[in-house]
Design an enzyme around this catalytic site. Structure first.
Site, mmCIF file in Angstrom:
data_model
loop_
_atom_site.group_PDB
_atom_site.id
_atom_site.type_symbol
_atom_site.label_atom_id
_atom_site.label_comp_id
_atom_site.label_asym_id
_atom_site.label_seq_id
_atom_site.Cartn_x
_atom_site.Cartn_y
_atom_site.Cartn_z
ATOM 1 N N GLY A 80 4.449 -3.401 -11.486
ATOM 2 C CA GLY A 80 5.678 -3.689 -11.605
ATOM 3 C C GLY A 80 6.210 -5.141 -12.128
ATOM 4 O O GLY A 80 5.492 -5.641 -13.003
ATOM 5 N N ASP A 101 -13.450 -3.355 -6.410
ATOM 6 C CA ASP A 101 -14.108 -3.537 -4.913
ATOM 7 C C ASP A 101 -12.600 -2.784 -3.751
ATOM 8 O O ASP A 101 -12.445 -3.043 -4.346
ATOM 9 C CB ASP A 101 -13.075 -4.865 -4.913
ATOM 10 C CG ASP A 101 -13.765 -6.188 -3.854
ATOM 11 O OD1 ASP A 101 -13.805 -5.615 -2.537
ATOM 12 O OD2 ASP A 101 -14.005 -7.167 -3.944
ATOM 13 N N HIS A 102 -13.867 -2.098 -2.957
ATOM 14 C CA HIS A 102 -12.797 -1.363 -2.526
ATOM 15 C C HIS A 102 -13.310 -1.207 -0.976
ATOM 16 O O HIS A 102 -14.914 -1.241 -1.194
ATOM 17 C CB HIS A 102 -12.650 0.218 -2.389
ATOM 18 C CG HIS A 102 -11.507 0.642 -3.247
ATOM 19 N ND1 HIS A 102 -10.689 1.672 -3.173
ATOM 20 C CD2 HIS A 102 -10.559 -0.166 -3.777
ATOM 21 C CE1 HIS A 102 -9.884 1.670 -4.240
ATOM 22 N NE2 HIS A 102 -9.896 0.393 -4.863
ATOM 23 N N ASN A 148 -7.603 0.134 1.757
ATOM 24 C CA ASN A 148 -8.882 -0.616 2.657
ATOM 25 C C ASN A 148 -8.812 -2.081 3.462
ATOM 26 O O ASN A 148 -8.770 -2.561 3.634
ATOM 27 C CB ASN A 148 -8.980 -1.478 1.021
ATOM 28 C CG ASN A 148 -9.531 -0.571 -0.437
ATOM 29 O OD1 ASN A 148 -10.242 0.187 0.316
ATOM 30 N ND2 ASN A 148 -8.847 -0.606 -1.416
ATOM 31 N N GLY A 171 -3.234 -5.842 -3.830
ATOM 32 C CA GLY A 171 -3.928 -4.640 -2.234
ATOM 33 C C GLY A 171 -3.373 -3.257 -2.591
ATOM 34 O O GLY A 171 -2.124 -2.641 -2.617
ATOM 35 N N GLU A 172 -4.036 -2.734 -1.470
ATOM 36 C CA GLU A 172 -3.376 -1.301 -1.088
ATOM 37 C C GLU A 172 -3.970 -1.362 0.569
ATOM 38 O O GLU A 172 -5.230 -1.859 1.237
ATOM 39 C CB GLU A 172 -4.624 -0.141 -1.584
ATOM 40 C CG GLU A 172 -4.431 0.092 -2.999
ATOM 41 C CD GLU A 172 -5.856 -0.779 -3.569
ATOM 42 O OE1 GLU A 172 -6.711 -0.899 -3.083
ATOM 43 O OE2 GLU A 172 -5.150 -0.774 -4.757
#
Length: 318
Positions: A173, A37-38, A109, A105-106
């Protein structure tokens, strides 16, 4: 016993291609689907990024396999109340064969509306609140919510599945894995990381399902397969938090200039040797994952599915 699914890449393929790959995956013996999903691809060579919820609607009519997003970010670009509606509708379309995979997320996006990009700990805090909002909405009752990060007023989902949509949480992480254990119905990652599974289980995950993704590049010419993997997915070899922080495909292209083909070859299974593909998958099996989702890098999808149907899946338990 570990199950094996196929990972549909919205960054590389358009909607019609993704639906056709899902059909081929089902015919080859894969038992479930992940779909990314991007809003943007990671680089312009990948070249696609269709709206995932439209593709899921098409998948619901094309195949009988379960589907999961890997992963949706319900924090900034899309409000969790809207993600909840999309997920509930997807679950109805798929007769309950849908799981919502989410993550923090990133910037690639999530920054597109001009919002600030929060630090990792803040994003995890937002993720926990977003999960609470979505679970409340999955009940089908009218809710109002006024939290630290989100406000929902008089919202009700009228189209909901018989059972609440399971929410699996992606984590890369130690702290994120513990959060996933506390709030998730399952755990998602992209490495054969047994310690991460243990942190998830200790954090409250118990015996909940754990899933992972694996990218490979099948091809009869190994050198060409390495070149393809390097051209399309060198970004996967970038270290640390860069994948969460860089804001545009061009920035990823610039950073990926530091990643040589030798590094890709050392970290991505390429070529047509069945033993190397089996060994790559078994790393995840041995780490304790319940489901491993394999993605073929590049255009030769039919060759990949024929190869895995005849040479790999029969050797790993399918």
């Amino acid at each position: 016993m570990t199950e094996f699914g196929y990972f549909l890449s919205c960054e590389e393929h358009g909607p019609a291609e993704l639906v056709e790959q899902a059909r081929m995956a089902e015919q080859a013996g894969f038992t479930s689907l992940w779909i990314s999903d991007h809003y943007h691809p990671w680089n312009d060579n990948q070249g696609q990024s269709p709206f995932v919820w439209s593709v899921i609607g098409a998948l619901s009519q094309a195949v009988s396999l379960p589907v999961q997003t890997a992963v949706t970010c319900p924090l900034i670009r899309t409000h969790p109340a809207v993600v909840a509606q999309a997920a509930a509708t997807s679950a109805v379309q798929l007769d309950g064969r849908f799981r919502l995979g989410i993550g923090s997320g990133e910037a690639l996006n999530e920054h597109i509306l001009g919002d600030a990009w929060p630090e990792a700990d803040v994003r995890l805090e937002m993720l926990e609140e977003a999960v609470h909002v979505m679970r409340e909405l999955f009940t089908g009752k009218q809710i109002s919510h006024r939290g630290k990060h989100y406000t929902v007023e008089n919202a009700r989902l009228y189209t909901v599945p018989d059972e609440p949509v399971p929410i699996d949480v992606s984590a890369f992480g130690p702290h994120a894995a513990e959060v996933a254990g506390r709030i998730g119905d399952g755990f998602i990652t992209m490495a054969p990381d047994a310690p991460a599974i243990e942190r998830f289980r200790r954090g409250g995950g118990g015996t909940k399902p754990v899933s992972a993704g694996l990218k490979v590049c099948w091809g009869t010419d190994k050198d060409e397969a390495v070149r393809t993997a390097h051209r399309l997915w060198a970004n996967e070899q970038l270290p640390g938090e860069l994948a969460q922080l860089l804001p545009t495909p061009r920035h990823f292209e610039q950073a990926s200039e530091l990643v040589g083909p030798d590094r890709v070859e050392a970290n991505v299974t390429c070529g047509d040797d069945p033993d190397t593909h089996v060994e790559a998958v078994k790393e995840y099996v041995d780490a304790g994952f319940d489901t491993v989702y394999v993605n073929q890098i590049g255009p030769d999808q039919q060759g990949f599915f024929d190869f895995y149907r005849t040479k790999v899946l029969p050797r790993i338990g399918n």
